[in-house]
Scaffold this motif. Structure first.
Motif, PDB file in Angstrom:
ATOM      1  N   UNK A   1      -5.399   5.544  13.789  1.00 30.65           N
ATOM      2  CA  UNK A   1      -5.718   5.491  12.442  1.00 30.65           C
ATOM      3  C   UNK A   1      -4.510   6.018  11.805  1.00 30.65           C
ATOM      4  N   UNK A   2      -3.949   6.836  12.045  1.00 31.70           N
ATOM      5  CA  UNK A   2      -3.146   8.400  11.397  1.00 31.70           C
ATOM      6  C   UNK A   2      -1.682   7.040  11.796  1.00 31.70           C
ATOM      7  N   UNK A   3      -1.800   6.637  12.555  1.00 32.49           N
ATOM      8  CA  UNK A   3      -0.153   5.955  12.864  1.00 32.49           C
ATOM      9  C   UNK A   3      -0.429   4.372  11.599  1.00 32.49           C
ATOM     10  N   UNK A   4      -1.663   3.424  11.801  1.00 32.12           N
ATOM     11  CA  UNK A   4      -1.666   2.761  11.112  1.00 32.12           C
ATOM     12  C   UNK A   4      -1.915   3.210   9.173  1.00 32.12           C
ATOM     13  N   UNK A   5      -2.382   4.212   8.859  1.00 32.91           N
ATOM     14  CA  UNK A   5      -2.529   4.293   7.558  1.00 32.91           C
ATOM     15  C   UNK A   5      -0.783   4.713   7.535  1.00 32.91           C
ATOM     16  N   UNK A   6      -0.021   5.597   8.006  1.00 31.72           N
ATOM     17  CA  UNK A   6       1.910   5.307   7.941  1.00 31.72           C
ATOM     18  C   UNK A   6       2.917   4.219   8.111  1.00 31.72           C
ATOM     19  N   UNK A   7       1.806   3.004   8.295  1.00 32.45           N
ATOM     20  CA  UNK A   7       2.264   1.991   8.394  1.00 32.45           C
ATOM     21  C   UNK A   7       1.562   1.343   7.464  1.00 32.45           C
ATOM     22  N   UNK A   8       0.436   1.534   7.319  1.00 32.68           N
ATOM     23  CA  UNK A   8       0.556   0.621   5.801  1.00 32.68           C
ATOM     24  C   UNK A   8       1.063   2.131   4.194  1.00 32.68           C
ATOM     25  N   UNK A   9       1.367   2.683   4.319  1.00 32.79           N
ATOM     26  CA  UNK A   9       2.259   4.099   3.516  1.00 32.79           C
ATOM     27  C   UNK A   9       3.432   3.075   2.910  1.00 32.79           C
ATOM     28  N   UNK A  10       4.324   2.842   4.513  1.00 34.20           N
ATOM     29  CA  UNK A  10       5.530   2.153   4.451  1.00 34.20           C
ATOM     30  C   UNK A  10       5.562   1.133   4.215  1.00 34.20           C
ATOM     31  N   UNK A  11       4.647   0.275   4.188  1.00 29.37           N
ATOM     32  CA  UNK A  11       4.420  -0.978   3.467  1.00 29.37           C
ATOM     33  C   UNK A  11       4.355  -1.093   1.593  1.00 29.37           C
ATOM     34  N   UNK A  12       3.091  -0.338   1.907  1.00 23.30           N
ATOM     35  CA  UNK A  12       3.023  -0.418   0.191  1.00 23.30           C
ATOM     36  C   UNK A  12       4.155   0.608  -0.853  1.00 23.30           C
ATOM     37  N   UNK A  13       5.046   0.928  -0.648  1.00 20.68           N
ATOM     38  CA  UNK A  13       6.383   2.370  -0.684  1.00 20.68           C
ATOM     39  C   UNK A  13       6.974   1.463  -1.516  1.00 20.68           C
ATOM     40  N   UNK A  14       6.919   0.262  -1.960  1.00 23.35           N
ATOM     41  CA  UNK A  14       7.650  -0.211  -3.136  1.00 23.35           C
ATOM     42  C   UNK A  14       6.840  -0.695  -4.306  1.00 23.35           C
ATOM     43  N   UNK A  15       5.515  -0.537  -4.405  1.00 23.15           N
ATOM     44  CA  UNK A  15       4.501  -0.995  -5.006  1.00 23.15           C
ATOM     45  C   UNK A  15       4.886   0.509  -6.815  1.00 23.15           C
ATOM     46  N   UNK A  16       4.680   1.727  -5.812  1.00 25.14           N
ATOM     47  CA  UNK A  16       5.218   2.440  -7.615  1.00 25.14           C
ATOM     48  C   UNK A  16       6.582   2.100  -8.257  1.00 25.14           C
ATOM     49  N   UNK A  17       7.295   1.759  -7.197  1.00 26.23           N
ATOM     50  CA  UNK A  17       8.115   1.398  -7.980  1.00 26.23           C
ATOM     51  C   UNK A  17       7.948  -0.043  -9.106  1.00 26.23           C
TER      52      UNK A  17
END
Length: 248
Positions: free
Chosen positions: A188-204
């Motif tokens: 679950x931790x690895x999954x959440x980290x992977x999602x955070x990586x994919x979502x990184x551009x949306x804040x920008x």
């Protein structure tokens, strides 16, 4: 005199009163919104693959991989209404102020789309439903001549639109979230980290959409017409795609 940051600077440079300047602004808004209505809501899958960073191909197969689109919510400040009913509908507990809430969508190729403004009290999941994003994406994917793969909607943990996405033939990717003090497992931790990586551009992407002083300040420092502010948001979030370099 063509680029100024304040309304009074235009009045001085062009020797115009408020009314003709407002007519110019509204005319430009109509042109931008007309162009937006004729432009595809998203980049085709083939275009997305061609324009995005090649690093994304390590995560998403360019031929059979997902059609990734990230969603994030943001706000535009409003003056606090004097009417109690309006005040309740416009107040957001999350942002701690009266505001409008909206969604910003972003593809891997950095194509940004801002959606219609909603009242500040609305929840994130309801905002996705009310703006009809899933239905629009289903129609777009079905008409894309380059690929038939469905959208993979990347949400933060506050969104609960999995069933709605499934009913429209789409998929959802978001962090694991749980009630109470339950510890997350390693997967679950690895999954959440992977999602955070994919979502990184949306804040920008959200940052790009709020670079405009007019948008960022909403109706706090001026008394613009609400309908015009809604139009300005849609026009600006369309124009930013042609004003800045891509960043994903």
């Amino acid at each position: 005199g063509w680029v100024n940051s304040r309304w009074q600077d235009f009045e001085q440079a062009w020797q115009c009163s408020d009314k003709p300047l407002m007519n110019v602004l509204k005319t430009k808004l109509r042109l931008a919104l007309t162009c937006r209505s004729r432009w595809p809501a998203y980049a085709y899958h083939k275009e997305d693959v061609a324009l995005r960073s090649s690093n994304w191909n390590d995560h998403f197969n360019p031929d059979t991989g997902a059609r990734v689109v990230m969603h994030d919510g943001t706000n535009i400040p409003f003056r606090t209404p004097t009417d109690a009913t309006y005040q309740r509908s416009m107040y957001s507990e999350y942002y701690g102020e009266a505001c409008a809430k909206t969604t910003v969508s972003n593809q891997l190729c950095s194509w940004i789309r801002g959606w219609e403004l909603c009242t500040g009290r609305i929840g994130d999941s309801q905002m996705i439903k009310d703006t009809g994003i899933m239905e629009i994406q289903k129609e777009f994917a079905g008409m894309d001549p380059t690929s038939t793969v469905p959208f993979l909607n990347v949400f933060d943990k506050g969104f609960r639109n999995w069933m709605e996405a499934q009913s429209n033939g789409q998929k959802v990717l978001q962090p694991i979230f749980a009630k109470g003090e339950r510890s997350f497992s390693r997967s679950e931790v690895l999954h959440t980290a992977a999602v955070a990586h994919v979502r990184s551009g949306n804040e920008r992407a959200v940052g790009r959409c709020k670079m405009s002083w007019f948008i960022k300040n909403g109706t706090v420092n001026h008394t613009w017409d609400i309908d015009m502010l809604c139009d300005a948001w849609l026009a600006w979030t369309f124009q930013v795609n042609f004003m800045y370099d891509k960043y994903l």
